[in-house]
Design an enzyme around this catalytic site. Structure first.
Site, PDB file in Angstrom:
ATOM      1  N   GLY A 104      36.661  50.064  49.003  1.00  0.00           N
ATOM      2  CA  GLY A 104      36.081  49.520  47.781  1.00  0.00           C
ATOM      3  C   GLY A 104      36.330  48.037  47.582  1.00  0.00           C
TER       4      GLY A 104
ATOM      5  N   GLU B 127      42.805  57.405  47.089  1.00  0.00           N
ATOM      6  CA  GLU B 127      42.832  57.325  45.625  1.00  0.00           C
ATOM      7  C   GLU B 127      43.632  58.494  45.047  1.00  0.00           C
ATOM      8  OE1 GLU B 127      38.614  56.926  45.135  1.00  0.00           O
ATOM      9  OE2 GLU B 127      38.753  54.923  45.998  1.00  0.00           O
TER      10      GLU B 127
ATOM     11  N   ASN C   1      30.878  59.821  49.899  1.00  0.00           N
ATOM     12  CA  ASN C   1      31.876  60.152  48.871  1.00  0.00           C
ATOM     13  C   ASN C   1      31.470  59.430  47.591  1.00  0.00           C
ATOM     14  OD1 ASN C   1      34.089  60.623  47.280  1.00  0.00           O
ATOM     15  ND2 ASN C   1      35.454  59.239  48.386  1.00  0.00           N
ATOM     16  N   TRP C   2      30.884  60.178  46.688  1.00  0.00           N
ATOM     17  CA  TRP C   2      30.378  59.550  45.451  1.00  0.00           C
ATOM     18  C   TRP C   2      31.477  59.263  44.433  1.00  0.00           C
ATOM     19  CZ3 TRP C   2      25.312  62.712  44.066  1.00  0.00           C
ATOM     20  CH2 TRP C   2      24.317  62.373  45.001  1.00  0.00           C
ATOM     21  N   LYS C   3      32.659  59.791  44.676  1.00  0.00           N
ATOM     22  CA  LYS C   3      33.763  59.635  43.714  1.00  0.00           C
ATOM     23  C   LYS C   3      33.300  60.109  42.325  1.00  0.00           C
ATOM     24  CE  LYS C   3      35.231  55.825  46.550  1.00  0.00           C
ATOM     25  NZ  LYS C   3      36.174  54.780  46.803  1.00  0.00           N
TER      26      LYS C   3
ATOM     27  N   HIS D  83      42.448  61.802  50.120  1.00  0.00           N
ATOM     28  CA  HIS D  83      41.849  60.464  49.946  1.00  0.00           C
ATOM     29  C   HIS D  83      42.904  59.533  49.353  1.00  0.00           C
ATOM     30  CE1 HIS D  83      39.328  57.223  48.447  1.00  0.00           C
ATOM     31  NE2 HIS D  83      38.415  57.620  49.328  1.00  0.00           N
TER      32      HIS D  83
ATOM     33  N   SER E  82      34.629  50.093  53.102  1.00  0.00           N
ATOM     34  CA  SER E  82      33.610  49.038  52.980  1.00  0.00           C
ATOM     35  C   SER E  82      32.562  49.092  54.092  1.00  0.00           C
ATOM     36  CB  SER E  82      34.276  47.657  52.897  1.00  0.00           C
ATOM     37  OG  SER E  82      35.070  47.584  51.726  1.00  0.00           O
TER      38      SER E  82
ATOM     39  N   GLU F 247      40.972  55.553  57.036  1.00  0.00           N
ATOM     40  CA  GLU F 247      40.550  54.692  55.935  1.00  0.00           C
ATOM     41  C   GLU F 247      41.700  53.772  55.533  1.00  0.00           C
ATOM     42  OE1 GLU F 247      37.003  56.421  53.724  1.00  0.00           O
ATOM     43  OE2 GLU F 247      38.779  57.102  52.664  1.00  0.00           O
TER      44      GLU F 247
ATOM     45  N   GLY G 278      31.844  55.210  50.680  1.00  0.00           N
ATOM     46  CA  GLY G 278      31.998  55.280  49.233  1.00  0.00           C
ATOM     47  C   GLY G 278      30.872  54.532  48.537  1.00  0.00           C
ATOM     48  N   GLY G 279      31.144  53.293  48.155  1.00  0.00           N
ATOM     49  CA  GLY G 279      30.206  52.495  47.356  1.00  0.00           C
ATOM     50  C   GLY G 279      28.777  52.496  47.895  1.00  0.00           C
TER      51      GLY G 279
HETATM   52  C1  PEP Z   1      35.951  55.839  50.298  1.00  0.00           C
HETATM   53  O1  PEP Z   1      36.051  55.995  49.095  1.00  0.00           O
HETATM   54  O2  PEP Z   1      36.304  56.748  51.059  1.00  0.00           O
HETATM   55  C2  PEP Z   1      35.419  54.581  50.803  1.00  0.00           C
HETATM   56  C3  PEP Z   1      35.466  54.358  52.081  1.00  0.00           C
HETATM   57  O3  PEP Z   1      34.918  53.703  49.867  1.00  0.00           O
HETATM   58  P1  PEP Z   1      34.084  52.363  50.176  1.00  0.00           P
HETATM   59  O4  PEP Z   1      33.049  52.701  51.205  1.00  0.00           O
HETATM   60  O5  PEP Z   1      33.492  51.980  48.857  1.00  0.00           O
HETATM   61  O6  PEP Z   1      35.057  51.360  50.704  1.00  0.00           O
END
Ligand code: PEP
Length: 252
Positions: free
Chosen positions: A172, A97, A9-11, A95, A212, A166, A233-234
């Site tokens: 994040g 966010e 997930n590049w956001k 999600h 994370s 999640e 994500g990150g």
């Molecule tokens: C996400 O945005 O779905 C996510 C899990 O982010 P991160 O891996 O950065 O915690």
């Protein structure tokens, strides 16, 4: 046997050039990733580029969101049909966010899920509790309520459904859930799916952990029996980290 997934997930990140570079490097690593389905969810503006770069490979791609109507006067929105038109197989829905920053309710998410199924997309629905809810011992109740409301009156199409657990406090932040906590919640989610759709469907639905995930913690998550992969994500922004994570998922 359930399929395993490594979902990026590049956001709201990356440029076109960076996307191209990522695809080139990912293509070279694909031989090592046979045991998992790799899914890239870039910003909408790069879906065409991903389709062009990864089109003849095993990699799939998806949207990070979609609207619930097929077309019409909905400025700024994108429909599930448009995602299909760009070759998407998946769409992330609900999600945290979008729930927290953009105010999406479970009723909205339920409509989006219906529209995604209707269009033939595989929704990756995200559920998870906040830190306060966890500290107040409400995590299971919250996740159950999200599932019941988000899937209300919906029977997943035979092509599938993916769930991502999640915990909001782990996204994040660099603070991941413990493997044990993630396993327990994911087993609980599978129980809820059994209640909703019966044992066969529950047993065949991939459930991912997200929050994370990094190259140095993915192996422990994958050792848990109900965890079928990760939503990343990150760490998915760096192609080498992402490949390492996907390789660990593939090799379990
Ligand atoms: C996400 O945005 O779905 C996510 C899990 O982010 P991160 O891996 O950065 O915690």
């Amino acid at each position: 046997m359930r399929k395993k997934l490594a979902v990026a997930n590049w956001k709201m990140n990356k440029t076109r050039t960076e996307t191209q570079q990522f695809c080139q490097e990912l293509r070279q690593a694909l031989e090592q990733l046979h045991g998992t389905e790799v899914v890239i969810c870039p910003p909408y503006t790069y879906l065409d580029l991903i389709a062009e770069q990864m089109g003849n490979t095993s990699v799939s791609w998806g949207g990070q969101n979609c609207f619930w109507e097929e077309q019409g006067a909905y400025t700024g929105e994108i429909s599930p049909l448009m995602l299909r038109d760009l070759g998407c197989r998946y769409v992330i829905i609900g999600h945290s966010e979008r729930r927290q920053v953009l105010g999406e309710t479970d009723a909205v998410i339920n409509r989006k899920m219906a529209a995604a199924f209707q269009a033939g997309l595989i929704p990756i629905i995200c559920v998870g509790e906040t830190l306060q809810e966890r500290e107040n011992n409400l995590a299971r109740e919250v996740v159950k309520e999200q599932l019941v409301q988000d899937l209300h009156n919906l029977v997943p199409a035979s092509h599938g459904l993916v769930i991502a657990y999640e915990p909001v406090w782990a996204i994040g932040t660099g603070v991941n859930a413990s493997c044990d906590d993630a396993q327990q919640m994911i087993a609980f989610i599978r129980e809820q799916l059994t209640n909703l759709y019966g044992e066969d469907r529950a047993a065949s639905t991939p459930i991912l952990y997200g929050g994370s995930v990094r190259p140095d913690n993915i192996t422990e998550f994958m050792a848990e029996k109900d965890i079928d992969g990760a939503l990343i994500g990150g760490a998915s922004l760096d192609v080498n980290s992402f490949i390492t994570i996907a390789r660990s998922i593939a090799n379990v």
